[in-house]
Design an enzyme around this catalytic site. Structure first.
Site, mmCIF file in Angstrom:
data_model
loop_
_atom_site.group_PDB
_atom_site.id
_atom_site.type_symbol
_atom_site.label_atom_id
_atom_site.label_comp_id
_atom_site.label_asym_id
_atom_site.label_seq_id
_atom_site.Cartn_x
_atom_site.Cartn_y
_atom_site.Cartn_z
ATOM 1 C CB CYS A 161 -11.384 39.667 -34.753
ATOM 2 S SG CYS A 161 -10.401 40.962 -35.508
ATOM 3 N NE ARG A 184 -10.605 32.075 -35.713
ATOM 4 C CZ ARG A 184 -11.082 32.917 -36.621
ATOM 5 N NH1 ARG A 184 -10.538 34.098 -36.785
ATOM 6 N NH2 ARG A 184 -12.088 32.574 -37.370
ATOM 7 C CD1 TRP A 186 -5.923 39.392 -38.823
ATOM 8 C CD2 TRP A 186 -4.450 38.287 -37.577
ATOM 9 N NE1 TRP A 186 -4.869 39.060 -39.630
ATOM 10 C CE2 TRP A 186 -3.961 38.385 -38.897
ATOM 11 C CE3 TRP A 186 -3.683 37.640 -36.607
ATOM 12 C CZ2 TRP A 186 -2.737 37.844 -39.280
ATOM 13 C CZ3 TRP A 186 -2.470 37.102 -37.001
ATOM 14 C CH2 TRP A 186 -2.009 37.202 -38.310
ATOM 15 C CG ASN A 222 -14.325 39.028 -37.664
ATOM 16 O OD1 ASN A 222 -13.286 39.436 -38.187
ATOM 17 N ND2 ASN A 222 -14.826 37.831 -37.893
ATOM 18 N N GLY A 223 -13.912 42.399 -38.930
ATOM 19 C CA GLY A 223 -14.057 42.856 -40.317
ATOM 20 C C GLY A 223 -13.301 44.156 -40.535
ATOM 21 C CD GLU A 251 4.586 28.021 -52.571
ATOM 22 O OE1 GLU A 251 5.804 28.259 -52.478
ATOM 23 O OE2 GLU A 251 3.862 27.795 -51.583
ATOM 24 C CE LYS A 279 3.740 25.012 -49.320
ATOM 25 N NZ LYS A 279 4.142 26.364 -49.457
ATOM 26 C CD GLU A 281 6.420 23.595 -46.965
ATOM 27 O OE1 GLU A 281 6.975 23.991 -45.946
ATOM 28 O OE2 GLU A 281 5.855 24.353 -47.777
ATOM 29 C CG HIS A 325 19.907 23.296 -70.960
ATOM 30 N ND1 HIS A 325 20.772 23.433 -72.019
ATOM 31 C CD2 HIS A 325 18.745 23.878 -71.343
ATOM 32 C CE1 HIS A 325 20.155 24.096 -72.998
ATOM 33 N NE2 HIS A 325 18.924 24.369 -72.604
ATOM 34 C CE LYS A 341 2.526 29.731 -40.787
ATOM 35 N NZ LYS A 341 2.489 29.268 -42.191
HETATM 36 C C1 F6R Z 1 6.767 27.187 -46.795
HETATM 37 C C2 F6R Z 1 6.880 28.262 -45.833
HETATM 38 C C3 F6R Z 1 8.180 28.948 -45.710
HETATM 39 C C4 F6R Z 1 7.977 30.450 -45.446
HETATM 40 C C5 F6R Z 1 9.321 31.120 -45.137
HETATM 41 C C6 F6R Z 1 9.170 32.614 -44.941
HETATM 42 O O1 F6R Z 1 5.487 26.637 -46.829
HETATM 43 O O2 F6R Z 1 5.949 28.572 -45.136
HETATM 44 O O3 F6R Z 1 8.982 28.746 -46.817
HETATM 45 O O4 F6R Z 1 7.378 31.026 -46.562
HETATM 46 O O5 F6R Z 1 9.867 30.559 -43.983
HETATM 47 O O6 F6R Z 1 8.371 32.909 -43.840
HETATM 48 P P1 F6R Z 1 7.711 34.321 -43.674
HETATM 49 O O7 F6R Z 1 6.786 34.524 -44.815
HETATM 50 O O8 F6R Z 1 7.003 34.259 -42.368
HETATM 51 O O9 F6R Z 1 8.811 35.336 -43.696
#
Ligand code: F6R
Length: 609
Positions: free
Chosen positions: A2, A27, A74, A100-101, A481, A485, A488, A504, A604
């Protein structure tokens, strides 16, 4: 996670702390509030929702005050509502606090206080802490002493800021494991959880140390140690510019969030392992339900789906509990076969992903039990699931998910060992699992020290037309993963597959100049992975291996070797190996001049299909 602000001095204190909160808004909080002293009373203004809702209330009421504390929340205990927003009063409205915590023993304290007649207006652990402090304060002690005594009764992480109507002209603050910074002015003093909230007012700051109590008056700041003795302190001059300060001095949120992972692991475990080393979750299914479950279906998208694959690995290897992992977008239209006694786990950072929500609705229609593993409290998935475990990773700002993946994986590991504990799974050493989970934060910190080595690899990887990511067992899941990264944030095409699948088909893509990143942390299958690495090398590929500190075999084959701590469970070493992959993606993207925190075409939170 927070935001905290405080001010005492000649300015309008309410406006000043509100300005401070605005500087923490990046944030992305869910509620906010201010307490100020006026006419001998403590007044509280607080609102659920974005900071603008509180801003409107401030504009309407236009309060004048010379001391105020403010908080942006948060949510962790209790949803994002007006009642749960901070500040909170004690029983007699003598004091108001922000926090905060997480207070781990708040339920037991709440029961004890309720038995003495205390009435609580919110569901938060913070209000319980307010009552504990208020109770000490009833004995007529100075506020700083009451706070100091009360915190000995609390277990967990906290930064508290407290004001009292009995002692106007004073703000008291203390901390344990959560950040707290005092800003020094001329005839005015400030408090904040982060440096950005101080920079427009002062650059002279004091970082409050664990267990210390700060006492602020207009003209002076005193710092007391945990025994109440006054201690000397050394103010620091902050050189950051405001924009960099929001990112904690890092150039991008992605890098900040990668570096936050040791702390995120600690947060994930906080309040979930008791003193006897037993795992516990609040508001979770009964032991009967956990024993009845005969199958798990994990449903998620993107990075969260990759964490789900690690979950499957654990549920099956530790518990022999059949587990499937689905992309939400496939699950929702796929007419999945779901057994009555199955559990559907929805993993989501945002808790708002449209496909995951639709898949959740499908499970609800079929009357299947649902569990959310979600970062944002009060989000749709967190609300809609029968039960939810919060990942407690704090807000993730960078579009590319890093710390949320770590938190999701740690929560799934905790859950797997919890199930082993409840189901008394034969042969599973839950105590060892708990020990490993506790070691993870320090291990992650050590892995972050690989950054200079990783940075050196960024240039050759940035020139590669195609990057392979391979591995076996848990390493194969982490490879997915790592590849996501890189593509993207650095826009480099990747080919990811279990190492044994290369022959294969994908091997046809190997030619001189391509780079392959091989996860080889699992000693059981390392020899096999080494053979696959040699096949790539023989065709002109450049190899980067990620293995454990005890291994010397990868040096024989790979051009570069990065080593992570050897953990007792292969799952954990594999999970640690994601950190150099995240760092590599970051530094390659930087090398290529990409928009790191907001990659092209991506958002996001994917709230549309
Ligand atoms: C990749 C990324 C996305 C999310 C996906 C699911 O870095 O951030 O692949 O993981 O869009 O999003 P959430 O977790 O918010 O359901």
């Amino acid at each position: 996670m927070c935001g905290i602000a405080g001010y005492i001095g000649p300015r309008n204190a309410v406006r000043t702390v509100f300005e401070q909160l605005k500087l923490l808004e990046y944030r992305g909080y869910d509620s906010a509030g201010i307490a100020y002293l006026a006419n001998g009373e403590i007044r509280i203004l607080k609102r659920a929702g974005k900071l603008s809702a509180l801003g409107k209330a401030v504009e309407e009421e236009m309060p004048e005050a010379s001391q105020a504390i403010a908080h942006s929340r948060w949510a962790t205990h209790g949803g994002p509502t007006d009642e749960n927003a901070h500040p909170h009063y004690d029983q007699y409205q003598q004091i108001a606090i922000i926090h905060n915590g997480i207070i781990e023993n708040y339920l037991e304290l709440k029961d004890r206080l309720a038995a003495e007649g205390h009435v609580f207006r919110s569901e938060t652990d913070t209000e319980v802490a307010a009552h504990v402090i208020g109770r000490e304060y009833e004995d007529g002690l100075p506020l700083e002493e009451a706070v100091s005594r009360a915190v000995h009764k609390l277990r967990g992480a906290y930064a508290f800021v407290v004001v009292s109507k009995r002692e106007p002209g004073k703000i008291v603050a203390t901390r344990n494991a959560s950040p707290l910074i005092v800003g020094l002015g001329e005839g005015e003093q400030f408090l904040a959880s982060d440096i950005p909230a101080l920079l427009p007012f002062t650059r002279k700051v004091v970082v409050v140390k664990e267990g210390q109590v700060a006492v602020l008056t207009r003209d002076a700041v005193r710092i007391l140690d945990s025994t109440g003795r006054e201690t000397e302190f050394e103010p620091m001059e902050v050189q950051w510019d405001v924009a960099a300060a929001e990112r904690g001095g890092y150039e991008h949120f992605m890098l900040k969030e990668i570096h936050e992972q040791p702390e995120v692991i600690r947060q994930c475990l906080l309040g979930r392992i008791d003193e006897a080393g037993r795992i516990r979750f609040e508001n979770i299914f009964s032991d009967y339900v956990w024993t009845e479950i005969d199958r798990i279906n994990i449903v998620a998208c993107g990075t969260a789906y990759h964490a789900g694959l690690l979950g499957k690995h654990l549920f099956e290897s530790l518990l022999r509990l059949p587990t499937d992992v689905f992309f939400s977008s496939e699950f929702r239209y796929g007419d999945p076969v779901l057994s009555e006694k199955s559990l559907a786990i929805f993993i989501s950072q945002s808790g708002e992903t449209a496909d995951s929500l639709a898949a959740l609705k499908l499970c609800q229609q079929r009357r299947i039990r649902t569990l959310g593993v979600v970062n944002v409290m009060g989000s749709s998935i967190a609300r809609e699931c029968d039960r939810t475990i919060l990942t407690q990773a704090g807000p993730e700002i960078s579009v590319a998910s890093t710390k949320a993946y770590m938190a999701q994986s740690v929560v799934l590991a905790l859950l797997a060992f919890y199930l082993a504990q409840v189901r008394e799974a034969p042969g599973v050493r839950v105590g060892e699992g708990v020990e490993e989970l506790r070691r993870m934060a320090d291990a992650a910190k050590r892995v972050l020290e690989l950054e200079p080595q990783v940075r050196e690899l960024a240039e050759p990887v940035a020139r590669s037309p195609l990057v392979f990511f391979i591995g076996r067992a848990a390493d194969a899941h982490v490879a997915l993963e790592g590849a996501l990264k890189l593509k993207e944030v650095a826009y480099i095409p990747t080919q990811e597959s279990p190492a044994g699948e290369m022959k294969h088909g994908p091997l046809a893509l190997v030619e001189r100049g391509v780079v392959a990143i091989a996860g080889a942390t699992d000693a059981h299958v390392r020899e096999k992975t080494l053979s696959n690495m040699m096949e790539i090398k023989a065709r002109g590929g450049r190899l980067i291996a990620i293995t454990t500190e005890d291994d010397w075999s990868c040096e024989q084959v790979a051009d570069h070797v990065l080593k992570v701590p050897k953990m007792r469970f292969d799952f954990f070493s594999a999970l640690l190996s994601v950190i150099p992959m995240q760092l590599l993606a970051y530094h390659v993207a930087r090398e290529r001049g990409c928009e790191i925190d907001q990659p092209r075409n991506l958002a996001k939170s994917v709230t549309v299909e």
